[in-house]
Each structure stands twice: as structure tokens, then as C-alpha cells.
Design an enzyme around this catalytic site. Structure first.
Site, short mmCIF file in Angstrom:
data_model
loop_
_atom_site.label_atom_id
_atom_site.label_comp_id
_atom_site.label_asym_id
_atom_site.label_seq_id
_atom_site.Cartn_x
_atom_site.Cartn_y
_atom_site.Cartn_z
N HIS A 135 25.53 57.75 10.77
CA HIS A 135 25.42 59.21 10.81
C HIS A 135 24.01 59.54 10.35
CE1 HIS A 135 30.02 59.08 10.31
NE2 HIS A 135 29.74 59.39 11.58
N GLU B 180 23.07 60.87 6.65
CA GLU B 180 23.63 60.25 5.44
C GLU B 180 22.54 59.34 4.88
OE1 GLU B 180 27.64 58.86 6.32
OE2 GLU B 180 28.16 60.82 7.16
N HIS C 257 27.57 54.66 4.32
CA HIS C 257 27.83 56.08 4.54
C HIS C 257 27.75 56.86 3.25
CE1 HIS C 257 29.35 56.04 8.75
NE2 HIS C 257 29.59 54.77 8.47
N GLU D 155 31.24 53.76 1.46
CA GLU D 155 31.11 55.23 1.47
C GLU D 155 30.86 55.70 0.05
OE1 GLU D 155 32.62 57.38 4.45
OE2 GLU D 155 31.17 58.72 3.50
#
Lengths: 335, 313
Positions: free
Chosen positions: A22, A25, A121, A183
Site C-alpha cells: 500500500h 504505509e 504494513h 502490520e
């Protein structure tokens, strides 16, 4: 019962660390860029110490514009069907890119796929560090999880299990033989926070250390880990005509990822100040509470059950075991 | 213009606009304006026409800061008089439209007050942004809000810097007021941030109502933070960022930064210290939208402004 039977697993020869899946990020983006710089400088003296990793910036066009994606979410493009069926729309950048990544890191499901993918992420939710995987029996991933918890005891580290088959798994990390997303939050998109970057850098380093250790023959003992298996997601209340949200995450729930949510607990607060409560019958653990990117996916929060899993002792296969294994699978294929 | 009591007499502030979505991903303002467009009861006051307005609808729809160019930098004289119609960047067209409806900027027909609602990823709390140290009406309003909100805090940022000030959407009005509330990630709506902005606006409208009813506000002092300098991230020869806001500085908006204090941390953990000549008060620390504007934070200096007594003419 063979409680301490050691599982012998193939060496993890090829490991990939991916950032920028992404494009906004930022911790993963800056970390992979720094690792690429270090590699380019030729950090020779460290060559033998850690396993060299393939470093990938997954979505360069989205990174350039500091956006999550250009046409469609790259991290939803990796189902077996999406990768192998006829190309749905060659105009969509991420569909084309996902096939390129599958060719480099996969093909998914084949012997040529890399052994391990760690996809970096960030989230706006207060989730600490989470390893997210579609498997609850990938011993490599689970042992890495336990190792990180022990090495980074001042950081909240959790394992989220998305209950889908490998074929149905849509994320980039599912392309590798083993894989997970790392994440870390909370961090606003488009921003790098030094504390979050530091945790991600340490997490990746410890993971690579573990892989090196595993590959060198060390055995890792059996044990128990707690994982969170996703059960469902809840959307915001919305206006039936405009589809705009009509409430926010309740202030008593905001930032309380992984704090048990019980029936009748506050869930949302409408713009007129009314509290809407959780109507489920089972207490569950919320996560991805108020993740920016999920508004458009119709997700205000996700809910999970906590489960205790037993992980077996593992060690790397010896050369002989690896040969024997190859011969066995070759003859199985012939049959 | 002064009455025998020394108060400055000002026109009634009858026409008030509330702008949301000047940046399409700053959600408190977007949500409040949409709410009040549907039902404006909360923003109604005697002798006041308050108009809620989404300034950048295309950006709001895409949940992005802007489509072509930053609307909140677009209200320059050059842009406002540019010809080219549909060929102009979207936000320049919007600026001209907004100037038609709420301006013209600098003319007697312009709206009396415009509140422009913003969020920031920086830990700035509630901040009121002032564009002129001589706007006694605004100073009195800000004093009123600060007192009413005590013990909670609402600080005033003054941007009168000849080089660093910029042409905002609100600058179309006679009395422009920026409301900046953070920290909130772009694209996210946090209930505490939303409620804080709502309370500030309520107090601001209360002030206007009292003023329009004839209340005289005695002279007062207002502490402000005056914008001094923009500090960029350290970059390499190719313009790439090579360090992050230091953990000691992150989230410390409005706290003193002294010479020698940690300021940035390189990706491999080295500290870069603040080398200024005196203590400054940094703000807009690590605002997402400012990476592309070459700004890690701005430094401010504390100052006390004196506001004259004011009353309605």
C-alpha cells in the site's frame, strides 16, 4: 503420545521482505528503501550472519503518489483464481502488477515460490505489532511469532488468523510457501513515526535472525501460542440514501484493539450523541478498529476469537531428509 | 471609529460561513458540514446567517487532500483573476467560485466571518489559526473561546509571516478563522476530535451572537504562537528523506524546543539536534500533508497580543 516429535521442515533458502504494497504505509516503504541502500553499499561483513532477503517495493506507482493504490487494492489480487484465470482488466495497474509479483515471488502454489514472504504494513488502528496469516498451522510462521514475542517483550505482539484456504487467500504474503503480513499501528497513512519504524525494523531483523538460526539446524521446542481467529466484521451505521456513515466508533471503544468486547458494550456513537451497543451474543476481540482504508470496504472493526494452539517442535531438514522427501514427492506424482 | 469608552466599533457579523472539506480527507469538518447542511439547528443563532459549505466536493468524494492543487493555497490574487475556465486546475476554478459566493476577497460584500475546519496528523489539540495580529474581532473571539473552554486548552497560532503565510479559502472573508484539531489520521473520523471541533464552533457562534446583540467586550490580552520558521526533513542529494522526527519531539507540539535538543533520528538511529539560537515552540510536527511541502514542523515564538475593546457599531 509423541508429544515432542520434532517436525522437520525444508530450509528457508529464499526470503522476501516487501514494503509499499500500500503506497502510503510509510514504515515498510522507508525500511525496504534503507535495506536496499545497505545492500547496495555491499555490507560484506554481515553476509554470513543473516540470510539475505529479496527486497521488494510492491506498488511503486502508488508509492510515488503516496496513495494506498492506483486502481484497485493490490493486497486483494493474489487469490489463485485472480492470478491464473484470464486477465480481468489489463487497464488496472494492480492486476498487472500482481502477476509480475507472482512471477517474481511465486508462482503461488508451485515449488518455485519463495520460501517465506514478510509483507510490511501499517494501520491507523491501535494494534501494536500483528502477524497476519491465512494459516493457523504454518509452524514456521507460528514459531517466528513466538520468537518475536520473546525477543520484543515490551511490544504488544499478536497473531491474527484469517480463516481461508491458501487458494482463497488474497494477500501478497500467500504467494510464498510460508508468509505473513507484519502490520504495525497506530500510524497515520502518509506519515512515518520513529517509534513505529523502530519496531518494524526490529521485527524484521529478529525474523531474519530466526530464519538464519533455523537454517543452521537449531531445533525450536514445542509450546503453546495464543492466536486470534477472525470471525466477522462490522460496518458503520450508514444513511440508506447517501451511504455516508452516521456514527463513529464510540470513544470507549476507540484505540481498544484486542480488549474484549462484550454484548451490550458501547460500539458506535451517532452524531446526535446516541450510543449504539454491540448486539452480538458472544464476547469477541476487536481489531482494525477505525482503520482508515476500511471505510470504503464497509468495515468499522473486525472481531476475533482467541484460541490457544499447540505448536510442535521444529527443525530444518537435513540434506538427506530433503533428498528423501524430494524422491518421495516425485514418486507420488508419478502415481 | 472609537466610542467615548475607547472601544473599537465594528460592523455586525451577520454573514458567517463554515467551510468543511477544504482538504477532502480531513473528516471532522466534512462530517460536521454535511450534518449541518441536513439539519442546521445547532448552528443557528439570533441575528446570524450561518452557511455550512463543502469547499472541495471532488476531493471529498475521493477522500483525498486535493485533486489538482491544494485548495487552501489557491486563493492568490493571480488565481482569483485567472482566465481559462474549464482548463484551469479544478481547485483554481473552485477558488474563483468560492470567491464569487463568499467574497469578493477584500470587498465590502465579502462574508463577515468564515470558519475553515481542518484536521492534522500532528498532536496539536484544538488550535485556532489567526492571519492578522490586528484583527481585534478575531482576537476577542479567540479570547472568549479560550476562557470558555478552560480547563481544556485551545491555542492560537498566528501566521502573519511574509514568506510562510498563504492564501487560504477563509481569506475571502473579512474575519478568517482556521480551526485545526488533531491528532487524527487522514480519512479517519475520531469521535473525540469530532466533538472537540463541534464545541469550539458552538462557542465561536455564541460569541458572534453576543457581539451582534450589542455586548461590549473589554480590552484583553491573548497569548499566541507566532509562526517563525519552516523546518524540513534532512534529505540526501536526491531529495529523499533520510531522517524521521525524533521520538523525543514526536507528539510534543507546543512544548519548548531548546538548542541542543533531539530533533530528528536517522533511519539507522543517529540523533540530529536542534541548532537554533534560542527556544522555540514547534507545531505541525509530522503532518502527513507537509512531507511534499518540505516541512517536518514549523517553529513558533510565544507572544502576547493586546486586543482593543470592541462593540457593534
Amino acid at each position: 503420545m509423541e508429544a515432542d516429535k520434532v517436525m522437520c521442515l525444508p530450509k528457508l533458502s529464499r526470503v522476501a521482505v516487501c514494503g509499499g504494497t500500500h503506497g502510503n504505509e510509510m514504515s515498510g516503504i522507508y525500511l525496504v528503501k534503507e535495506l536496499l541502500k545497505a545492500k547496495a553499499k555491499g555490507v560484506e561483513e554481515e553476509e554470513e550472519e543473516t540470510v539475505p532477503a529479496l527486497l521488494v517495493l510492491s506498488n511503486p506507482r502508488a508509492m510515488q503518489q503516496c496513495r494506498r493504490y492506483i486502481d484497485t487494492d493490490l493486497n486483494r489480487c493474489f487469490t489463485h483464481a485472480a492470478l491464473t484465470g484470464p486477465m480481468l482488466d489489463p487497464e488496472l495497474y494492480e492486476l498487472v502488477r500482481s502477476r509480475e509479483l507472482n512471477a517474481t515471488l511465486g508462482p503461488k502454489g508451485s515449488p518455485e515460490a519463495v520460501d517465506l514472504i514478510c509483507d510490511l504494513h501499517n494501520t491507523t488502528a491501535n494494534m501494536g505489532l500483528c502477524l497476519i496469516s491465512h494459516s493457523d498451522c504454518d509452524w514456521i510462521c507460528l514459531h517466528i511469532f513466538r520468537y518475536l514475542q520473546r525477543q520484543m517483550s515490551d511490544v504488544p505482539i499478536r497473531y491474527i488468523h484469517l480463516d481461508v484456504s491458501n487458494k482463497e487467500a488474497y494477500s501478497l504474503d500467500s504467494v510464498g510457501k510460508h508468509g505473513f503480513a507484519m502490520e504495525i499501528g497506530p500510524q497515520p497513512h502518509g506519515v512515518v513515526r520513529s517509534n513505529v519504524y523502530a519496531v518494524m525494523k526490529a521485527g524484521v531483523q529478529h525474523m531474519l535472525d530466526w530464519v538464519t538460526s533455523f537454517n543452521s539446524g537449531r531445533a525450536f521446542e514445542s509450546g503453546f501460542v495464543d492466536v486470534f481467529t477472525m470471525v466477522k466484521c462490522i460496518d458503520y451505521p450508514r444513511d440508506s440514501k447517501t451511504h455516508n456513515i452516521t456514527a463513529t466508533i464510540h470513544p470507549e471503544l476507540q484505540d481498544r484493539d484486542f480488549c474484549l468486547l462484550c454484548p451490550e458494550d458501547p460500539l458506535f456513537q451517532t452524531f446526535s450523541g446516541e450510543t449504539l451497543s454491540y448486539k452480538g451474543t458472544e464476547p469477541l476481540y476487536p481489531f482494525f478498529i477505525n482503520e482508515c482504508a476500511y471505510y470504503e470496504k464497509g468495515i468499522a472493526l473486525c472481531l476475533a476469537r482467541q484460541r490457544r494452539l499447540r505448536i510442535p517442535a521444529i527443525r530444518v531438514q537435513t540434506e538427506q531428509e530433503q533428498q528423501a522427501n524430494k524422491q518421495r514427492s516425485a514418486s507420488e506424482e508419478e502415481e | 471609529m472609537s466610542s467615548h469608552s475607547g472601544a473599537v466599533c465594528l460592523d455586525e457579523a451577520r454573514r458567517v460561513a463554515i467551510f468543511g472539506g477544504t482538504h477532502g480527507n480531513e473528516m471532522s469538518g466534512v462530517t460536521l458540514v454535511n450534518l449541518w447542511t441536513k439539519n442546521g439547528a445547532e448552528i443557528q443563532r439570533k441575528r446570524v446567517e450561518s452557511k455550512p459549505f463543502i469547499t472541495n466536493p471532488k476531493a471529498v468524494e475521493k477522500c483525498t487532500r486535493y485533486v489538482d492543487t491544494d485548495l487552501n493555497r489557491a486563493f492568490t490574487a493571480e488565481n482569483l483573476s485567472a482566465t481559462g475556465g474549464d482548463d484551469l486546475p479544478y481547485e483554481v476554478q473552485r477558488a474563483q467560485e468560492i470567491n464569487r459566493i463568499f467574497g469578493p476577497k477584500g470587498s465590502p460584500e465579502a462574508y463577515d466571518v468564515i470558519f475553515d475546519l481542518h484536521n492534522t496528523t500532528s498532536n496539536m489539540g484544538c488550535t485556532l489559526i489567526l492571519e492578522s495580529s490586528k484583527d481585534h474581532f478575531n482576537l476577542q473571539m479567540m479570547n472568549y473561546i479560550k476562557k470558555a473552554i478552560t480547563p481544556a486548552s485551545c491555542l492560537v497560532l498566528l501566521n502573519e509571516h511574509p514568506l510562510l503565510k498563504y492564501s487560504t479559502s477563509r481569506s475571502v472573508a473579512k474575519h478568517p478563522i482556521g480551526l485545526e484539531v488533531g491528532p487524527q489520521p487522514q480519512g479517519v473520523l475520531r469521535s473525540n476530535i469530532f466533538e472537540a471541533m463541534r464545541v469550539i464552533l458552538k462557542l465561536a457562534l455564541d460569541f458572534i451572537e453576543l457581539f451582534n446583540e450589542g455586548m461590549e467586550f473589554p480590552p484583553c490580552t491573548v497569548e499566541v504562537f507566532r509562526v517563525s520558521e519552516r523546518v524540513d526533513y534532512p534529505r540526501d542529494a536526491n531529495g529523499n528523506i533520510i531522517a524521521m522526527v525524533h521520538p523525543n519531539l514526536q507528539d510534543c507540539d507546543w512544548e519548548p524546543l531548546n538548542p541542543g535538543d533531539p530533533m530528528f533520528q536517522t533511519f539507522d538511529g543517529k540523533t540530529i539536534h536542534y541548532q537554533g539560537s534560542g527556544t522555540v515552540y514547534p507545531t505541525f510536527i509530522n503532518e502527513a500533508a507537509y512531507y511534499e511541502k518540505q516541512q517536518a514542523f514549523v517553529t513558533t515564538r510565544r507572544e502576547t497580543l493586546v486586543a482593543s475593546a470592541i462593540r457593534k457599531a
